[in-house]
Enzyme design. Structure first.
Site, PDB file in Angstrom:
ATOM      1  N   HIS A 125      20.814  34.430  14.184  1.00  0.00           N
ATOM      2  CA  HIS A 125      20.207  33.980  15.440  1.00  0.00           C
ATOM      3  C   HIS A 125      20.470  32.489  15.662  1.00  0.00           C
ATOM      4  CE1 HIS A 125      16.911  34.043  18.550  1.00  0.00           C
ATOM      5  NE2 HIS A 125      16.857  32.761  18.211  1.00  0.00           N
ATOM      6  N   GLU A 126      20.149  31.680  14.666  1.00  0.00           N
ATOM      7  CA  GLU A 126      20.346  30.234  14.799  1.00  0.00           C
ATOM      8  C   GLU A 126      21.832  29.885  14.873  1.00  0.00           C
ATOM      9  OE1 GLU A 126      17.913  28.600  15.634  1.00  0.00           O
ATOM     10  OE2 GLU A 126      16.277  29.894  14.963  1.00  0.00           O
TER      11      GLU A 126
ATOM     12  N   HIS B   7      22.850  30.017  18.491  1.00  0.00           N
ATOM     13  CA  HIS B   7      22.545  28.759  19.179  1.00  0.00           C
ATOM     14  C   HIS B   7      23.565  27.681  18.815  1.00  0.00           C
ATOM     15  CE1 HIS B   7      18.768  29.958  20.909  1.00  0.00           C
ATOM     16  NE2 HIS B   7      18.175  30.171  19.748  1.00  0.00           N
TER      17      HIS B   7
ATOM     18  N   HIS C 190      26.929  28.197  20.447  1.00  0.00           N
ATOM     19  CA  HIS C 190      26.824  27.883  21.875  1.00  0.00           C
ATOM     20  C   HIS C 190      26.928  26.368  22.072  1.00  0.00           C
ATOM     21  CE1 HIS C 190      24.519  28.925  25.861  1.00  0.00           C
ATOM     22  NE2 HIS C 190      25.662  28.300  26.087  1.00  0.00           N
TER      23      HIS C 190
END
Length: 605
Positions: free
Chosen positions: A393-394, A397, A400
């Site tokens: 998940h991290e 980020h 991105h």
């Protein structure tokens, strides 16, 4: 390396398991030097005040000076907050962080004239300025500021509104103090006679216990505390809603929701379509509750039965290094370049501070700034599958941010909250898909399906219910309906009945839940969780089932940062959030997962 879960001291952690901040500052004295340099630039803003009327060149000079200062501040602040989070008990790191906060405050004060001075320029004159070559690179940046022209008041009125901001935080701060400091949630005793003091932190864990009496007692004891303070909570929530209404009217918005959606240029249709789509797709949620009731062998399902794991004691052990390999495998649909960059960052370039140690900040996040690598704070546990999900998940980020910063100028690199969870949730979807493909253990399949279903339930259904509650109570306030504790509970009870459906017995005290949701003091925010997961799953399917074109569309979305409004960024990636289709597709995905769970559990029981 097979690292232990915890370390007695940060000094015991191998260096390659900590993040490398040297591409920000090689040593603290270099950070101190940049802080001093930044402090010397604060007074430089005064030279630009009152110059914008001279034309585009003067505006350009100020923008560039301001961007240099803000970029420098980002470096200073990022380094300080990362160092502080390594060990919250170190006074020197606390002092360093406070110094960064102080310089940020001073810069904010010094640059506060910029927006109002830009909007003081007549619209036709500003339009000419925007067409000049000198301001061409900053056109979107300026347009985002100038959009607020009709909602910006006179200098004196703006001063009064600014002066009221401390007072306006009273309801939220009152809630924070009551909920986190003064509220006593009581205690419960389990079947072995062990007493547990209930906290916000352990309440969810208590509701996951296989001891139903413990769940029931925890639930009722918890909400008894809210019942004892319900009038105060009602007054605080009413104060927050009235604050929203005051500022919306003062700034000439049609309502509080319009004001909240304005900054990201989001249409109210996006909000309303979300709620309408969820209303039309509640049957799969009801079906899931029916499956729970059957598997738990209950005569009636209560809300405190809806978090109990349907699979107990799933064995899991995965080292950090193996987790990176699993992430590498799951993210293959994103292409060799994406996977190679991420793997280097997670293993060799030390983007991640991996393990728990005394004083380290809890939880996880992705951070960094325009001039640094992405950085991920983890408290990785080898025995918990959630650690792998948190890491991927991290990493979403971080990638991105990586692509955005590599491809956009500083002022256009930051992406908004509306799209912030897309890349991270996208990655989680690919991980679940990979794990389900690989496992042959029926119990693990059930566990993974339940995890995915509960993620949808908590993010898409629950956050939409919250969004609907916010829409209704703000509309009521705008119509002059008295906002009492009983009114809030009645609205919330109606929504609970709708979202839990026919076969879940609702305890009367559950209506008090509306008083314990912190997000209600940050109005019209929660809907973004629901739209984010919808966009993420739509894009994950599009990329996985598509070809080079679909992948490139998604990678361009990551590269685009904040160079367009979020709705336009997602449209370019292949998802139109102004239509109901992405939310409907996510809800169809939820229904498919529930059907798979029904099939698997029917076979195993």
């Amino acid at each position: 390396m097979n690292a232990p879960v915890n370390y007695k001291s940060r000094d015991d952690i191998p260096e390659d398991s900590t993040w490398d901040l040297s591409n920000l500052y090689s040593a603290d004295d270099r950070w101190e030097k940049e802080v001093a340099e930044l402090e010397s630039r604060v007074e430089g803003y005064a030279a630009f005040k009152g110059t914008f009327a001279k034309g585009a060149a003067s505006i350009q000079s100020c923008i560039e000076f301001d961007a240099e200062c803000m970029r420098q501040l980002d470096r200073v602040y990022t380094y300080a907050h990362l160092r502080n989070d390594e060990d919250k008990t170190k006074v020197s790191r606390q002092e360093q962080f406070e110094k960064a906060v102080n310089i940020a405050t001073r810069l904010s004060q010094a640059r506060s004239f910029i927006d109002s001075e830009l909007m003081s320029i007549p619209a036709d004159e500003m339009a000419k300025n925007l067409e000049s070559e000198s301001l061409k690179p900053y056109k979107l940046y300026l347009e985002k500021i100038l959009r607020y022209r009709e909602h910006t008041l006179s200098e004196q009125e703006e001063y009064l509104l600014a002066s009221s901001m401390d007072m306006a935080r009273a309801a939220r701060e009152g809630f924070d103090m009551l909920d986190n400091a003064d509220l006593k949630l009581g205690s419960v005793t389990d079947a072995e006679g062990v007493e547990t003091i209930i906290t916000h932190g352990n309440f969810q864990s208590l509701l996951q216990s296989y001891d139903r009496d413990l769940r029931k007692n925890s639930f009722h004891t918890f909400y008894e505390a809210y019942q004892n303070h319900s009038f105060t909570y009602g007054a605080l929530l009413a104060g927050s809603v009235k604050k929203d209404l005051f500022y919306a009217r003062a700034r000439r918005y049609s309502g509080a929701r319009e004001q909240a959606l304005f900054s990201e240029n989001i249409s109210a249709d996006v909000y309303d379509n979300l709620i309408a789509s969820v209303h039309a797709n509640l049957e799969p949620l009801y079906k899931y509750f029916d499956i729970r009731k059957r598997l738990l062998k209950l005569d009636e399902l209560r809300v405190y039965d809806t978090l109990v794991p349907l699979v107990d004691n799933v064995e899991w052990n995965m080292s950090y290094e193996d987790a990176v390999e699993k992430i590498d495998s799951a993210l293959q649909p994103l292409g060799a370049d994406y996977v190679a960059i991420l793997k280097q960052g997670l293993l060799n370039q030390r983007w991640v501070d991996r393990y728990e140690s005394p004083g380290k900040r809890s939880g996880a996040y992705s951070s960094g700034c325009y001039d640094s690598n992405p950085y991920i704070l983890m408290n990785y546990r080898e025995d918990n599958i959630n650690s792998v999900y948190t890491l991927i998940h991290e990493a979403g980020h971080s990638m991105h941010s990586y692509y955005s910063r590599k491809n956009q100028p500083y002022l256009d690199a930051d992406y908004t909250i509306f799209v912030a969870e897309v890349a991270s949730t996208f990655n989680e979807a690919l991980l679940t898909r990979k794990l389900l493909e690989e496992t042959t253990d029926p119990q693990m399949k059930i566990y993974l399906l339940c995890r995915e279903i509960d993620n949808f339930r908590g993010t898409l259904y629950r956050q939409t219910m919250f969004a609907e509650f916010e829409r209704e109570i703000h509309a009521a306030a705008e119509s002059g309906v008295p906002l009492t504790a009983d009114y809030f509970k009645s609205v919330y009870k109606k929504l609970l009945s709708l979202y839990f459906g026919r076969n879940v017995t609702l305890d009367e005290c559950l209506s008090l839940e509306c008083f314990r949701i912190p997000h209600f003091y940050f109005s019209f925010y929660v809907y973004k969780y629901a739209t984010g997961i919808s966009a993420a799953y739509a894009l994950a399917d599009r990329v996985s089932q598509g070809g080079k074109s679909e992948l490139e569309d998604y990678l361009n979305f990551l590269r685009s940062g904040g160079s367009k409004y979020p709705i336009d960024l997602l449209k370019d990636a292949g998802v139109d959030m102004t239509s109901p289709q992405p939310v409907d597709a996510a809800l169809t995905k939820f229904s498919d997962l529930v059907n798979q769970l029904e099939t698997l559990t029917s076979q195993s029981t």
